[in-house]
Design a protein around this motif. Structure first.
Motif, short mmCIF file in Angstrom:
data_model
loop_
_atom_site.label_atom_id
_atom_site.label_comp_id
_atom_site.label_asym_id
_atom_site.label_seq_id
_atom_site.Cartn_x
_atom_site.Cartn_y
_atom_site.Cartn_z
N THR A 707 64.00 -20.20 19.98
CA THR A 707 65.09 -19.81 19.10
C THR A 707 64.60 -19.80 17.65
OG1 THR A 707 65.76 -22.11 18.95
CG2 THR A 707 66.80 -20.77 20.66
N PRO A 708 65.36 -19.20 16.73
CA PRO A 708 64.93 -19.18 15.33
C PRO A 708 64.86 -20.58 14.73
CG PRO A 708 66.66 -17.55 15.74
CD PRO A 708 66.59 -18.41 16.95
N GLU A 721 62.15 -16.09 12.98
CA GLU A 721 62.28 -15.79 14.40
C GLU A 721 61.21 -14.82 14.83
OE1 GLU A 721 65.92 -13.81 15.33
OE2 GLU A 721 66.13 -13.07 13.28
N ASP A 766 73.30 -16.55 14.39
CA ASP A 766 72.37 -16.78 13.30
C ASP A 766 73.12 -17.04 11.98
OD1 ASP A 766 69.59 -16.72 12.20
OD2 ASP A 766 70.36 -14.98 11.12
#
Length: 829
Positions: A707-708, A721, A766
């Motif tokens: 994941t970011p 990311e 996000d």
């Protein structure tokens, strides 16, 4: 006679078959070799003659060496050492000893001859019992004592005094044997690197003094040879070894000469004082050292009770000085290189160590090149070779199909002889269509094939069955290729590590005399008297300085010296290590070094699905080498123990590979290859790695299916990311490296998918995550991790639907506990 062996052309000579050409040539070469000695043999013969002459010269002088008016304790020890060290020269050494004793008197010659015969007799007996000559000193003692006892008994009636005299001479001979065992071989050593211990230097001086006793009574124009040579030897040792070695040589020389002649007792004081004074003045070169002997000669001649005329003593000293002044510098430098503690010895050691270091570095570089070459051999070929390999696979596949179909068909000649191109093209298209869809999906292709082939369906069925067999072969081939890729990547990584290691080996300690003097002067200006300063390195980020402080009771090293060095070097310097120089004194050795520009403070929050004990997430934080900090999160597929094992093994592999020094990109590719080869089961894991350079503040993100990550700087939040698939899912993983420049106070947040996807009601996760991080009022990493974990659980209405891990780290400038003080900064660029 030569006999020709028929057709084979073999010549028979003395009953042995040899080649008619090669055999005669071999005979010619052997005759040439036997007719003239090689250069090596000639050089060995010359060396043997030199050794023989030297042994005979030493034997002659030792045969004349008499101490205490009647004792001959040097002959048998020398003979025993020659017998043990070079047995072939024992007989010439015996004749030389007898010749030396004969030059004194026939009485001494008879005594020496009897001792030598008795030694040979006893040694022949001892060889059967003691083949390694472990009892050699005992043998010498027995021979010398027995010979002296027999000589005295022949002259007078045996008495206790005679036994005592014989025992004393035997004990001296036994001790001299031990001394000669260390000193005599030194005369014949041809090693390039001969490092003498202090004991060996003393033994060598004793041997030289023993030789000088054989010159007692020799005069040149009323000048005593033993006095001139002894003073010359003392000058040489004082000049090369300093005051300690010079005084020691003087005492030993004077003692041995006084034992040979009691009238020479004053020589011990003269030689000892000359060695001490000459050694102290050695920094003034040869003239200063020679002046030490002249001063000692004047003083001793004035207070010697007229044992020797002043003019004779001065003339003897002047002759020794003259010999000393004309001695070539390379001789004294070579001798100084053998004596421990001298500058020349240290330089020789450095040369030797530098040679060994260069050889080691060369070997490491060769291994590095070897591993690089091996990696190339395991690497894949270029595109043309890969395409040619695919064409060969197609040809082989179609040939296996035609073996069971076309070979029994009546139209075989028509299809494969006249219409080869059309038949091959149609079958190739059929194979591609069947491989993709399991059947012929293209209707045009199916119609063309029906009109072209009589057994069209049989061929299609055979293609499908052969494709299933080929799938297993391709799977094995892919695993083999992946293994080759793994080996190639690992070999490249090992090659890089060994190349860097070779460069580190070749680094030398630079001379920083001026910087050391500046540091001592600056410390003296503020009242700290430093006993020793050694600067080993001044490279930015790699400063290495060692000091000996008079004391460190009040942490002067941390509070005063470190800030001063920081101000001088314009770089943060801290105390790395301290230890007491001795248990009795307050002196302290302190090691100063560079600190990192940035420091990392971390926090972590971690929980398993449903609040269980075992989580499928694993994480790690570690410091790699000097100046790098790694943060990593791995999420195994699913939950529970199996996912935990997958993620933990990924983290463990990553940790071991990174700590070995291999590049992080190569490390991740290697881990992917290992995990993809290890099992056929579909068990994957993600990996999120952040590498922070603590000197520059640059962070590298390597994301594989993760994941970011987020960087919070004030009110700004940036997301990092990448779109790579998890580790182990595909054979060849592409690792995207994203770099960002961090600043002091920045907050780095990494998380697993359990945190990122906790809220099912949010569409744009996000933006939602950025807003939550931005709204946090704390910059403490642990508080941030705890708050984020608590918020995600609340968003899930108190349920933990997946494994959750949050890793937070804040980067700050390194702040020492002391404040810098003003001092004139030195420009050491």
């Amino acid at each position: 006679m030569f006999e020709r062996g028929g057709v084979s052309g073999v010549t028979k000579m003395n009953g042995q078959a040899v080649s008619p050409i090669g055999g005669l040539r071999g005979m010619t070469w052997r005759k040439k070799e036997e007719s003239r000695p090689s250069a090596v043999k000639t050089k060995a013969r010359i060396g043997n003659w030199k050794a023989l002459l030297l042994i005979m010269g030493i034997g002659f002088l030792l045969g004349r060496a008499v101490i205490l008016l009647q004792l001959l304790p040097f002959t048998i020890p020398f003979l025993a050492v020659i017998f043990k060290w070079r047995r072939s020269m024992t007989l010439p050494a015996s004749f030389a000893l007898i010749a030396g004793s004969t030059s004194l008197s026939f009485e001494y010659a008879g005594h020496t001859t009897m001792a030598i015969l008795l030694y040979f007799l006893l040694q022949s007996i001892m060889l059967k019992v003691d083949k390694k000559d472990l009892f050699l000193p005992v043998t010498v003692f027995t021979v010398v004592a027995a010979t002296r006892m027999i000589s005295l008994s022949l002259q007078q009636e045996a008495s206790l005094y005679h036994l005592f005299t014989a025992s004393v001479e035997g004990a001296l001979a036994m001790i001299i044997t031990l001394i000669f065992l260390q000193s005599v071989p030194l005369f014949f050593e041809r090693r390039k690197h001969l490092n003498l211990r202090h004991e060996e230097v003393i033994c060598l001086v004793i041997l030289i003094g023993s030789l000088l006793t054989g010159t007692v009574g020799w005069l040149i124009y009323q000048l005593s040879i033993e006095h001139m040579v002894a003073r010359y030897i003392v000058l040489i040792f004082a000049f090369t070894g300093g005051a300690t070695i010079g005084a020691t040589a003087g005492v030993i020389m004077g003692l041995i000469l006084s034992l040979a002649n009691v009238a020479h007792l004053f020589s011990m004081s003269l030689l000892a004082f000359a060695g001490l004074l000459g050694g102290l003045l050695k920094e003034g070169r040869k003239l200063a050292t020679a002046s030490g002997l002249l001063v000692a000669s004047l003083l001793m001649a004035m207070y010697a009770d007229n044992q020797a005329p002043l003019t004779i003593t001065l003339y003897e000293s002047l002759v020794a000085v003259g010999l000393f002044l004309v001695t070539p510098k390379k001789w004294t430098d070579r001798l100084a290189g053998y004596i421990p503690g001298t500058t020349e010895h240290a330089q020789e050691q450095q040369k030797y160590l530098r040679k060994i270091r260069d050889m080691t570095a060369g070997k490491v570089e060769q291994f590095s090149e070897l591993f690089l070459s091996l990696s190339r051999s395991f690497s894949f070929h270029d595109k043309n070779e890969v395409q040619a390999e695919k064409d060969r696979e197609v040809d082989l596949f179609l040939s296996t199909v035609t073996e069971t179909t076309c070979q029994t068909c009546m139209k075989k000649h028509q299809c494969w002889a006249k219409d080869f191109e059309k038949t091959y093209s149609l079958m190739e298209r059929i194979a591609e269509d069947c491989e993709e869809h399991g059947k012929i999906k293209d209707r045009g292709l199916a119609a063309s094939w029906r009109t072209h082939c009589l057994i069209d369906q049989k061929v299609v069925d055979t293609v499908n069955s052969k494709l299933k067999e080929r799938d297993g072969e391709k799977r094995i081939r892919h695993q083999l290729l992946e293994s080759r890729r793994l080996v190639a990547d690992q070999l490249i990584g090992v090659s890089q590590v060994m190349g860097d290691f070779a460069k580190d080996i070749q680094r030398e300690k630079k001379v920083h005399d001026q910087q050391e003097a500046d540091i001592k002067e600056s410390l003296e200006d503020i009242g700290i008297d430093v006993e020793m300063v050694d600067v080993y390195g001044l490279e930015p980020g790699n400063v290495d300085i060692e000091m000996v402080l008079p004391q460190n009771n009040y942490n002067e090293a941390e509070k005063v010296v470190a800030p001063l060095l920081t101000n001088i070097l314009n770089e943060a310097i801290v105390v790395k290590f301290t230890e007491a120089v001795s248990s009795s004194g307050p002196e302290t050795k302190v090691l100063f070094g560079s600190t990192k520009t940035f420091v990392v403070e971390q926090g972590v929050a971690h929980t398993a699905k449903g609040g269980k004990w075992v989580s499928g997430d694993s994480f790690s934080t570690m410091e790699i080498g000097e100046g790098k900090y790694a943060l990593a999160i791995s999420d195994g597929m699913g939950n529970g123990r199996r996912a935990h094992i997958e993620s933990q093994e990924t983290i463990d592999l990553l940790k071991r590979i990174l700590l070995s020094g291999i590049n992080e990109t190569v490390a991740i590719k290697s881990i992917n290859s290992v995990l993809s080869l290890r099992s056929n089961e579909e068990v994957f894991s993600t990996l999120d790695l952040g590498m922070i350079d603590l000197q520059t503040g640059i962070v590298k993100f390597l994301k594989v299916g993760s994941t970011p990550s987020y960087i919070k700087r004030g009110d700004q939040v940036m997301s990092i990311e990448a779109g790579n698939l998890p580790i182990g899912m595909i054979r060849e993983v592409d690792v995207d490296v994203v770099s960002e420049q961090l600043k002091a106070g920045d907050l780095l947040i990494m998380m697993s998918d359990g945190i990122y996807e906790a809220s099912k009601m949010v569409e744009n996760k996000d933006i939602w995550m950025k807003r939550m991080i931005r709204e946090m009022e704390t910059n403490d990493p642990q508080e941030v991790a705890d708050l984020l974990m608590e918020r995600m659980i609340r968003e899930s209405e108190g349920e933990i639907h997946d494994d959750m891990t949050v890793l937070a780290a804040r980067i700050d400038h390194y702040a020492p506990k002391w404040a810098t003080i003003a001092s004139p900064a030195q420009n050491w660029a």
